[in-house]
Design an enzyme around this catalytic site. Structure first.
Site, PDB file in Angstrom:
ATOM      1  N   ASP A   1      38.364  54.709  44.888  1.00  0.00           N
ATOM      2  CA  ASP A   1      37.895  55.288  43.632  1.00  0.00           C
ATOM      3  C   ASP A   1      36.416  55.621  43.629  1.00  0.00           C
ATOM      4  O   ASP A   1      35.941  56.300  42.728  1.00  0.00           O
ATOM      5  CB  ASP A   1      38.184  54.324  42.478  1.00  0.00           C
TER       6      ASP A   1
ATOM      7  N   HIS B   1      38.250  45.110  46.376  1.00  0.00           N
ATOM      8  CA  HIS B   1      39.684  45.374  46.349  1.00  0.00           C
ATOM      9  C   HIS B   1      40.401  44.065  46.613  1.00  0.00           C
ATOM     10  O   HIS B   1      39.942  43.256  47.405  1.00  0.00           O
ATOM     11  CB  HIS B   1      40.044  46.406  47.432  1.00  0.00           C
TER      12      HIS B   1
HETATM   13  N1  ACO Z   1      31.054  44.025  41.592  1.00  0.00           N
HETATM   14  C1  ACO Z   1      30.460  42.790  41.625  1.00  0.00           C
HETATM   15  N2  ACO Z   1      31.094  41.661  41.962  1.00  0.00           N
HETATM   16  C2  ACO Z   1      32.411  41.768  42.286  1.00  0.00           C
HETATM   17  C3  ACO Z   1      33.079  43.019  42.266  1.00  0.00           C
HETATM   18  C4  ACO Z   1      32.358  44.161  41.919  1.00  0.00           C
HETATM   19  N3  ACO Z   1      32.938  45.368  41.892  1.00  0.00           N
HETATM   20  N4  ACO Z   1      34.378  42.824  42.624  1.00  0.00           N
HETATM   21  C5  ACO Z   1      34.520  41.502  42.851  1.00  0.00           C
HETATM   22  N5  ACO Z   1      33.330  40.879  42.654  1.00  0.00           N
HETATM   23  C6  ACO Z   1      33.064  39.434  42.838  1.00  0.00           C
HETATM   24  C7  ACO Z   1      33.636  38.611  41.693  1.00  0.00           C
HETATM   25  O1  ACO Z   1      32.678  38.416  40.674  1.00  0.00           O
HETATM   26  C8  ACO Z   1      34.020  37.330  42.391  1.00  0.00           C
HETATM   27  O2  ACO Z   1      32.849  36.576  42.563  1.00  0.00           O
HETATM   28  P1  ACO Z   1      32.925  34.952  42.557  1.00  0.00           P
HETATM   29  O3  ACO Z   1      33.804  34.580  43.720  1.00  0.00           O
HETATM   30  O4  ACO Z   1      31.509  34.541  42.721  1.00  0.00           O
HETATM   31  O5  ACO Z   1      33.531  34.583  41.232  1.00  0.00           O
HETATM   32  C9  ACO Z   1      34.484  37.787  43.780  1.00  0.00           C
HETATM   33  O6  ACO Z   1      33.784  39.029  44.017  1.00  0.00           O
HETATM   34  C10 ACO Z   1      35.990  37.996  43.900  1.00  0.00           C
HETATM   35  O7  ACO Z   1      36.408  38.838  42.824  1.00  0.00           O
HETATM   36  P2  ACO Z   1      37.830  38.790  42.139  1.00  0.00           P
HETATM   37  O8  ACO Z   1      37.753  39.439  40.797  1.00  0.00           O
HETATM   38  O9  ACO Z   1      38.349  37.373  42.200  1.00  0.00           O
HETATM   39  O10 ACO Z   1      38.687  39.675  43.138  1.00  0.00           O
HETATM   40  P3  ACO Z   1      40.057  40.318  42.814  1.00  0.00           P
HETATM   41  O11 ACO Z   1      40.719  40.506  44.129  1.00  0.00           O
HETATM   42  O12 ACO Z   1      40.794  39.588  41.760  1.00  0.00           O
HETATM   43  O13 ACO Z   1      39.635  41.733  42.172  1.00  0.00           O
HETATM   44  C11 ACO Z   1      39.149  44.007  41.854  1.00  0.00           C
HETATM   45  C12 ACO Z   1      39.729  42.955  42.793  1.00  0.00           C
HETATM   46  C13 ACO Z   1      39.825  43.941  40.471  1.00  0.00           C
HETATM   47  C14 ACO Z   1      39.436  45.407  42.428  1.00  0.00           C
HETATM   48  C15 ACO Z   1      37.634  43.772  41.707  1.00  0.00           C
HETATM   49  O14 ACO Z   1      36.996  43.863  42.969  1.00  0.00           O
HETATM   50  C16 ACO Z   1      36.975  44.744  40.728  1.00  0.00           C
HETATM   51  O15 ACO Z   1      36.972  44.486  39.525  1.00  0.00           O
HETATM   52  N6  ACO Z   1      36.383  45.895  41.223  1.00  0.00           N
HETATM   53  C17 ACO Z   1      35.839  46.895  40.386  1.00  0.00           C
HETATM   54  C18 ACO Z   1      36.978  47.747  39.810  1.00  0.00           C
HETATM   55  C19 ACO Z   1      37.561  48.703  40.833  1.00  0.00           C
HETATM   56  O16 ACO Z   1      36.863  49.396  41.549  1.00  0.00           O
HETATM   57  N7  ACO Z   1      38.922  48.740  40.876  1.00  0.00           N
HETATM   58  C20 ACO Z   1      39.655  49.657  41.762  1.00  0.00           C
HETATM   59  C21 ACO Z   1      40.613  48.941  42.616  1.00  0.00           C
HETATM   60  S1  ACO Z   1      41.309  50.057  43.759  1.00  0.00           S
HETATM   61  C22 ACO Z   1      42.625  50.741  42.957  1.00  0.00           C
HETATM   62  O17 ACO Z   1      43.186  50.270  42.011  1.00  0.00           O
HETATM   63  C23 ACO Z   1      43.095  52.038  43.537  1.00  0.00           C
END
Ligand code: ACO
Length: 434
Positions: free
Chosen positions: A369, A311
């Site tokens: 979620d 998140h």
């Molecule tokens: N699985 C594996 N790796 C992940 C995940 C994941 N679900 N989420 C983040 N990471 C990793 C990224 O690859 C990144 O790694 P790096 O630093 O080595 O490049 C690091 O963690 C940070 O990730 P970002 O994408 O920069 O984090 P951001 O804050 O932009 O993204 C997000 C947040 C979009 C929710 C992301 O965690 C994601 O895509 N999760 C899966 C989708 C999801 O469950 N979304 C629901 C959000 S809650 C809602 O809307 C109610």
């Protein structure tokens, strides 16, 4: 809205030997902010923050999140207490008005909602224009926007009564609209609202009742639905709420601004995640395949992410996920589905991911979620409807945030700037010389 930020000192920004003093402001909870509103006027330079990771876009008195500690408060009340003890209409009243309602205030609020649940019959004709297999979010974006045409008075955002009425109408009509979307996809007759039922019961009845047979609403399922709504009611300045504020900042019709929020919520990084998460749990299928998917999630050359994990704000357990987890167990128990392989996969995936170094180091915890898709699936909603249900619940947050912005004396039209890295200025080249 009375602005309540307090003076908390001065920050100095030094550029090329010149120092600019910027006020630092504090709120009730949370980090202080450096007020850069006059930075451009003073320095001729912008701040750069794509994705708004370090930028507060507004002052708000509705919701507070401490992502490091997994705290979520609505008007000061912790989400766990609201989910355990309040009803969704009570939470709507709280979010809209700032205080919990008395018994008579809640009763008046519930009655007023019930007076506005019907849709204009003309609105039903919009559905004929959609393909039967349209994505429910495509239909929701279109029909919420179309509702603006029925309530032109709501354009008068200066009038507090028009703002209040628009809020009531949106909260009251969303369940009717969302249920019609489901029925349209199923090819079934629309079911009209019933004022003898609670908000959640009425919604379930409009979704699952058919002309040949009444739907008996189980109070426990209605409670789970109500709790789902509470857990999604507001979440401060997330992407869709910021979209509603930005759209509304031009003075757009509130229904059109909410339609913009619906469009933003559609995406899999935001509201679409619970559908994606359930798909992923089905794809994993059995517990023995989990390690393979964990490895895929960790592999930088593989775009796969564990849906329902991570998140932007929570770097600890999402407090809504804790309640949703309990609810999932209750609903599956009630429906006799607790031995479903998908729940086993979810629980084991959560356990393994929480112990894994990669997820621990990046502070990737289950979000709301992760369990909500399991609940909605068990109740009988098709996956494509999940984001529609999220939109229904989030409507109160969107409209409360929009109304708050409209009465904020510091509000201006939202207009971010950019750093331009395109072609430098050059002369037009006539066609025969290219
Ligand atoms: N699985 C594996 N790796 C992940 C995940 C994941 N679900 N989420 C983040 N990471 C990793 C990224 O690859 C990144 O790694 P790096 O630093 O080595 O490049 C690091 O963690 C940070 O990730 P970002 O994408 O920069 O984090 P951001 O804050 O932009 O993204 C997000 C947040 C979009 C929710 C992301 O965690 C994601 O895509 N999760 C899966 C989708 C999801 O469950 N979304 C629901 C959000 S809650 C809602 O809307 C109610």
């Amino acid at each position: 809205m009375e602005n309540k930020t307090k003076d908390a000192g001065t920050a100095k920004i030094e550029i090329d030997g010149k120092t600019y003093d910027m006020p630092v402001l504090s709120g009730t909870h949370g980090p202080n902010v450096v007020d850069v509103r006059k930075f451009y006027a003073q320095s001729g330079q912008f701040t750069f923050d794509p994705g708004f990771t370090s930028t507060a876009s507004c002052e708000s008195q509705i919701t507070f999140i401490n992502g490091e500690e997994g705290v979520l408060l609505h008007r000061g009340y912790p989400i766990g207490q609201l989910a355990a003890q309040a009803t969704f209409p009570e939470v709507c009243y709280l979010i809209l008005n700032g205080e919990l309602p008395s018994k008579s205030e809640l009763s008046t609020f519930n009655d007023e909602i019930k007076q506005h649940t019907l849709l204009h019959t003309q609105l039903d004709r919009f559905f004929d224009g959609f393909r039967r297999d349209s994505h429910p979010m495509a239909m929701l974006t279109g029909t919420v926007g179309a509702m603006a045409s029925f309530y032109p008075g709501a354009m008068d955002s200066e009038d507090p009564e028009e703002r209040r009425l628009a809020s009531i109408r949106l909260i009251a009509k969303m369940p009717t609209l969302c249920a019609r979307i489901l029925k349209y996809n199923l090819g079934q007759k629309f079911v009209d609202p019933r004022n003898d039922l609670s908000y959640a019961e009425n919604f379930l009845n409009m979704c699952f009742s058919v002309t040949a047979e009444d739907y008996k609403v189980d109070p426990k399922i209605a409670k789970a639905m109500d709790r789902f709504f509470i857990l999604h009611a507001d979440h401060e300045q997330n992407a869709s709420t910021s979209t509603v504020r930005l759209a509304g900042s031009s003075g757009a019709h509130p229904f059109a601004a909410v339609a913009a929020g619906v469009a933003c919520l559609w995406g899999p990084s935001h509201g679409g995640a619970n559908e994606a998460c359930l798909n992923m749990l089905h794809e994993i299928g059995t517990v023995d395949r989990i390690p393979e998917f964990i490895e895929k999630a960790k592999d930088k050359s593989d775009p796969f992410r564990l849906m329902g994990f991570g998140h932007r704000v929570y770097k600890n357990y999402d407090p809504r996920a804790t309640v949703m987890r309990e609810s999932a167990h209750e609903v599956l128990d009630l429906l006799g589905l607790k031995d479903q392989p998908i729940l086993k996969v979810a629980m084991e995936l959560e356990r393994i991911a929480l112990e894994d170094e990669y997820f621990a180091e990046k502070k990737l915890y289950p979000n709301v979620d992760f369990y909500s898709g399991i609940i909605l699936d068990a109740i009988g909603f098709p996956k494509q409807m999940f984001t529609v249900l999220f939109s229904l619940a989030r409507t109160v947050g969107w409209i409360a945030q929009l109304n708050e912005m409209l009465v904020d004396p510091t509000q201006r039209i939202g207009r971010p700037r950019q750093i331009y890295t395109g072609a430098a200025m050059r002369d037009y080249v006539p066609m025969d010389q290219r």
